[in-house]
Design an enzyme around this catalytic site. Sequence first.
Site, PDB file in Angstrom:
ATOM      1  N   SER A   1      50.801  39.160  43.565  1.00 53.10           N
ATOM      2  CA  SER A   1      49.671  38.357  43.883  1.00 53.10           C
ATOM      3  C   SER A   1      49.477  37.957  45.175  1.00 53.10           C
ATOM      4  O   SER A   1      48.429  37.663  45.719  1.00 53.10           O
ATOM      5  CB  SER A   1      49.734  37.074  42.959  1.00 53.10           C
ATOM      6  OG  SER A   1      50.828  36.599  43.055  1.00 53.10           O
TER       7      SER A   1
ATOM      8  N   HIS B   1      45.840  40.385  38.066  1.00 60.69           N
ATOM      9  CA  HIS B   1      44.847  40.727  39.095  1.00 60.69           C
ATOM     10  C   HIS B   1      44.327  42.322  38.946  1.00 60.69           C
ATOM     11  O   HIS B   1      44.065  42.973  39.996  1.00 60.69           O
ATOM     12  CB  HIS B   1      45.703  40.711  40.518  1.00 60.69           C
ATOM     13  CG  HIS B   1      46.099  39.137  40.743  1.00 60.69           C
ATOM     14  ND1 HIS B   1      45.146  38.462  41.243  1.00 60.69           N
ATOM     15  CD2 HIS B   1      47.168  38.621  40.724  1.00 60.69           C
ATOM     16  CE1 HIS B   1      46.066  37.182  41.432  1.00 60.69           C
ATOM     17  NE2 HIS B   1      47.221  37.450  41.162  1.00 60.69           N
TER      18      HIS B   1
ATOM     19  N   LYS C   1      39.785  35.509  36.105  1.00 64.75           N
ATOM     20  CA  LYS C   1      39.853  36.215  37.631  1.00 64.75           C
ATOM     21  C   LYS C   1      38.764  36.958  37.348  1.00 64.75           C
ATOM     22  O   LYS C   1      37.762  36.786  37.464  1.00 64.75           O
ATOM     23  CB  LYS C   1      41.288  36.666  37.917  1.00 64.75           C
ATOM     24  CG  LYS C   1      42.187  35.389  38.042  1.00 64.75           C
ATOM     25  CD  LYS C   1      43.616  35.804  38.533  1.00 64.75           C
ATOM     26  CE  LYS C   1      44.441  34.497  38.723  1.00 64.75           C
ATOM     27  NZ  LYS C   1      45.785  34.645  38.493  1.00 64.75           N
TER      28      LYS C   1
HETATM   29  C1  LIG Z   1      46.736  33.476  38.163  1.00 63.22           C
HETATM   30  C2  LIG Z   1      47.977  34.218  37.517  1.00 63.22           C
HETATM   31  C3  LIG Z   1      48.449  34.013  36.525  1.00 63.22           C
HETATM   32  C4  LIG Z   1      48.132  32.595  35.659  1.00 63.22           C
HETATM   33  O1  LIG Z   1      46.811  32.623  35.100  1.00 63.22           O
HETATM   34  P1  LIG Z   1      45.785  31.395  34.780  1.00 63.22           P
HETATM   35  O2  LIG Z   1      44.787  31.836  33.923  1.00 63.22           O
HETATM   36  O3  LIG Z   1      45.211  31.235  36.034  1.00 63.22           O
HETATM   37  O4  LIG Z   1      46.645  30.320  34.240  1.00 63.22           O
HETATM   38  C5  LIG Z   1      49.359  34.364  35.843  1.00 63.22           C
HETATM   39  N1  LIG Z   1      50.138  35.460  36.498  1.00 63.22           N
HETATM   40  C6  LIG Z   1      49.629  35.725  37.898  1.00 63.22           C
HETATM   41  C7  LIG Z   1      50.299  37.202  38.476  1.00 63.22           C
HETATM   42  C8  LIG Z   1      48.465  35.211  38.491  1.00 63.22           C
HETATM   43  O5  LIG Z   1      48.187  35.627  39.465  1.00 63.22           O
END
Ligand SMILES: *Cc1c(COP(=O)(O)O)cnc(C)c1O
Length: 393
Positions: free
Chosen positions: A183, A211, A242
């Site tokens: 990320s 992602h 996302k």
């Molecule tokens: C954003 C993210 C999460 C958490 O997801 P949310 O729905 O925002 O709680 C988990 N793993 C990664 C790699 C992320 O980027």
Amino acid sequence: MKLLSHLDGELLALDGNALRRKRRTAESPCTPHVKVDGRAMLAFCSNDYLGLASHPLLIEALREGAGRYGAGSGASHLVSGHSRAHVLLEERLAAFMSPHLESAGAISFSTGYMANLAILSALGGPDTELFSEELNHASLIDGARLSRSSVKVYPHCDLAALEQMLHASAMQKKLVVTDSVFSMDGNLAPLPQLLALCERHDAWLVVDDAHGFGVLGENGRGALEHFSLRSPNLVYMGTLGKAAGVAGAFVAAHETVIEWLVQRARPYIYTTAAPPALAHALLASIDIIEGGEGKQRRAHLRSLIRQLKDSLRLAQWQHMDSGTAIQPVVIGENEAALRAAAKLEEGGFWVPAIRPPTVPVHTARLRITLSAAHASDEVERLALALNKIEKEI
Ligand SMILES: *Cc1c(COP(=O)(O)O)cnc(C)c1O
């Protein structure tokens, strides 16, 4: 009071190291054109990779869902909060991911953070050795701790090291856990090789595709589609806040794994189910992701990624080698990264400076994220601004 003065001291220490974080207040929907703290800015910081967060069809579906199911779910899934909307979403996600999983089932969660806690705590335990990639997301690190497994961290993308660790493990149950797209770096984990290792050593491969889901693969099925993977060893986590533009997350895996999560995953069992209207809106989101519009949006995003690469001319700062929508520029020290972000802000660009502990010390960076909602001239303007600011600093 002593307790408060202790906290005040700790907060001052954060200021001293340029590590104090500030929350900015967005006063408009999540699009590249945001009003933040009263000012219009061009944003390169959200994870809304397909630009769906304020899509008219999703807003309409959310309204329709609220009309049909009400505002809240009222209880946890195992009591009375599991609505028809959740069932339809889980069936849709299981069918969507079925090309990549044997006997696919799916289960939805309120957040990706909770989904990761659920997977690792339900599949791990004192009889489990859990192999965790060095750059894994905080939610996987916390899930590994919660699981009370024996945790071994393997170096970033180091297959040989992981193979040795798996080979040396005497533990009966093995779990390999990795982000698919890292990320803060934007690069991809070597999933085909990781999966082959897991199959050879009879280990689960837990893939956090926060992602990748919606963005990677011809049809938006994420990293598994990108690499054409299919295996009963796969446990897949995709987030829905996302690229999918709404909120929540899901786990897709063999239906036996899903049933085990329903029975044993405390972050699923002991929390109120997400509002059903969100699940209803997500059905519309999956339709867009899978359809022609999703394909067009992914193609536009890919062209923007290429454009940024072609237009950046940096001498000191390091534009990381990433093929995804996450395009970090590593600056080094915290103060320098903050200064660069402040200069960008003066020019009307909102790009976050990411500092430790989110990234290793001396690798503070600008984390640029591109979205299909950006226009190509906006990406061009960002590249020109970065080229200029690097020289000034
Ligand atoms: C954003 C993210 C999460 C958490 O997801 P949310 O729905 O925002 O709680 C988990 N793993 C990664 C790699 C992320 O980027």
